[in-house]
Design an enzyme around this catalytic site. Structure first.
Site, PDB file in Angstrom:
ATOM      1  N   SER A  76       6.522  -9.121   9.343  1.00 51.29           N
ATOM      2  CA  SER A  76       6.462  -7.779   9.163  1.00 51.29           C
ATOM      3  C   SER A  76       5.127  -7.511   8.755  1.00 51.29           C
ATOM      4  O   SER A  76       4.758  -6.360   8.853  1.00 51.29           O
ATOM      5  CB  SER A  76       7.394  -7.632   7.978  1.00 51.29           C
ATOM      6  OG  SER A  76       7.169  -8.382   6.639  1.00 51.29           O
ATOM      7  N   ASP A 238       9.047  -0.278  -1.295  1.00 55.89           N
ATOM      8  CA  ASP A 238      10.097  -1.360  -1.580  1.00 55.89           C
ATOM      9  C   ASP A 238       9.684  -2.540  -2.450  1.00 55.89           C
ATOM     10  O   ASP A 238      10.391  -3.535  -2.577  1.00 55.89           O
ATOM     11  CB  ASP A 238      10.413  -1.886  -0.081  1.00 55.89           C
ATOM     12  CG  ASP A 238       9.423  -2.710   0.503  1.00 55.89           C
ATOM     13  OD1 ASP A 238       8.191  -3.067  -0.053  1.00 55.89           O
ATOM     14  OD2 ASP A 238       9.436  -3.007   1.704  1.00 55.89           O
ATOM     15  N   HIS A 241       6.505  -5.045   0.678  1.00 50.25           N
ATOM     16  CA  HIS A 241       5.511  -4.905   1.671  1.00 50.25           C
ATOM     17  C   HIS A 241       4.285  -4.327   1.235  1.00 50.25           C
ATOM     18  O   HIS A 241       4.425  -3.469   0.465  1.00 50.25           O
ATOM     19  CB  HIS A 241       6.315  -4.325   2.859  1.00 50.25           C
ATOM     20  CG  HIS A 241       7.176  -5.151   3.306  1.00 50.25           C
ATOM     21  ND1 HIS A 241       8.649  -5.055   3.156  1.00 50.25           N
ATOM     22  CD2 HIS A 241       7.176  -6.081   4.397  1.00 50.25           C
ATOM     23  CE1 HIS A 241       9.409  -5.703   3.961  1.00 50.25           C
ATOM     24  NE2 HIS A 241       8.396  -6.632   4.567  1.00 50.25           N
TER      25      HIS A 241
END
Length: 273
Positions: A76, A238, A241
């Site tokens: 990611s 979040d 990240h």
């Protein structure tokens, strides 16, 4: 990386390796449930801004004359999850910076997929090698920590896949596993366990890459102090990240290594799309 999975994996690993008492194991399970509720799950499709970027910072365009080709592979972080807009994706930041430094168009192609482990790299490399890029950035390892992967097995796959890219003429830069200890939404002692695993993996990755003569960037060592000091500035909502500012920090440490491995003009012309 996959935020919710890390807490489950750390509970399992701590219980199986450390021989925790029932009370301690229950405490860790309780912490894992709390952390999962905080981290949550992604609710939107990942952003993508693949295409050609020009030295003046404009793009993406569909095409340009003989661009330098850049591929992003890994998890990611390489995909830029958490960035607020396409222009703040890590790949875009690197492509625009590389275009300016090389003074030539750069075509960005993202093969990275959120949630990928090192063991998912072979499929990404397969796709990248359909048209081998001139340069590639690989960032992977966080999900190896969350999935209880053996470090020795993980680094062997990384070495094999990087060597495949090299054999195709691609210059490679690897961002080693970030320090998951910066994620404050993971409660202690899970956070310390995550930090130890990620730092051990990063060291092992670097040793293997050194044997290949491949440039590596210690993302954990270089970025953790800023993320720990100013989490509100560098984390996405979040809390796991990076946001666009966090990716700008990462691009700042990756771009010099990427420029350092740039092929000569003659080699670039052979590898350009």
């Amino acid at each position: 990386m996959a935020g919710a999975r890390i807490v489950r994996a750390m509970v399992f690993t701590a219980g199986s390796v450390g021989g925790l008492s029932g009370a301690a194991y229950g405490l860790l399970n309780g912490q894992s449930r709390k952390a999962r509720s905080i981290i949550g799950r992604p609710k939107e499709l990942p952003l993508n801004a693949d295409g050609v970027y020009l030295p003046d910072g404009t793009g993406p365009f569909l095409d340009a004359e003989r661009p330098l080709t850049l591929a992003m592979l890994g998890d990611s972080l390489a995909a830029g999850i958490g960035a607020e807009s396409p222009d703040r994706l890590l790949g875009v930041l690197l492509a625009t910076g590389l275009a300016e430094e090389a003074d030539r168009p750069v075509r960005l192609t993202t093969h990275a997929i959120s949630g990928s482990k090192t063991f998912d790299l072979p499929a990404q490399v397969d796709r990248a090698l359909i048209n081998p890029p001139a340069v590639a950035v690989v960032i992977v390892g966080g999900n190896d920590v969350t999935s209880k992967s053996r470090i020795s097995s993980s680094v062997l796959v990384l070495r094999t896949e990087v060597a495949r890219l090299q054999a195709a003429g691609t210059r490679v830069v690897v961002g080693t596993c970030p320090d998951l200890g910066v994620v404050r939404s993971i409660p202690q002692p899970l956070r310390e366990l995550a930090s130890r695993f990620s730092r051990s993996l990063a060291r092992a990755q670097r040793r293997e890459l050194d044997r290949l003569g491949v440039g590596s960037v210690a993302l954990g060592e270089l970025l953790a102090p800023d993320f720990l000091l100013r989490p509100d500035q560098f984390f996405s909502p979040d809390r796991f990240h990076p946001n666009g500012s966090g990716y700008e920090l990462a691009a700042g440490v990756l771009l010099p290594a990427l420029c350092a491995v740039l092929p000569s003009p003659v080699q670039v012309s052979r590898l350009a799309a």
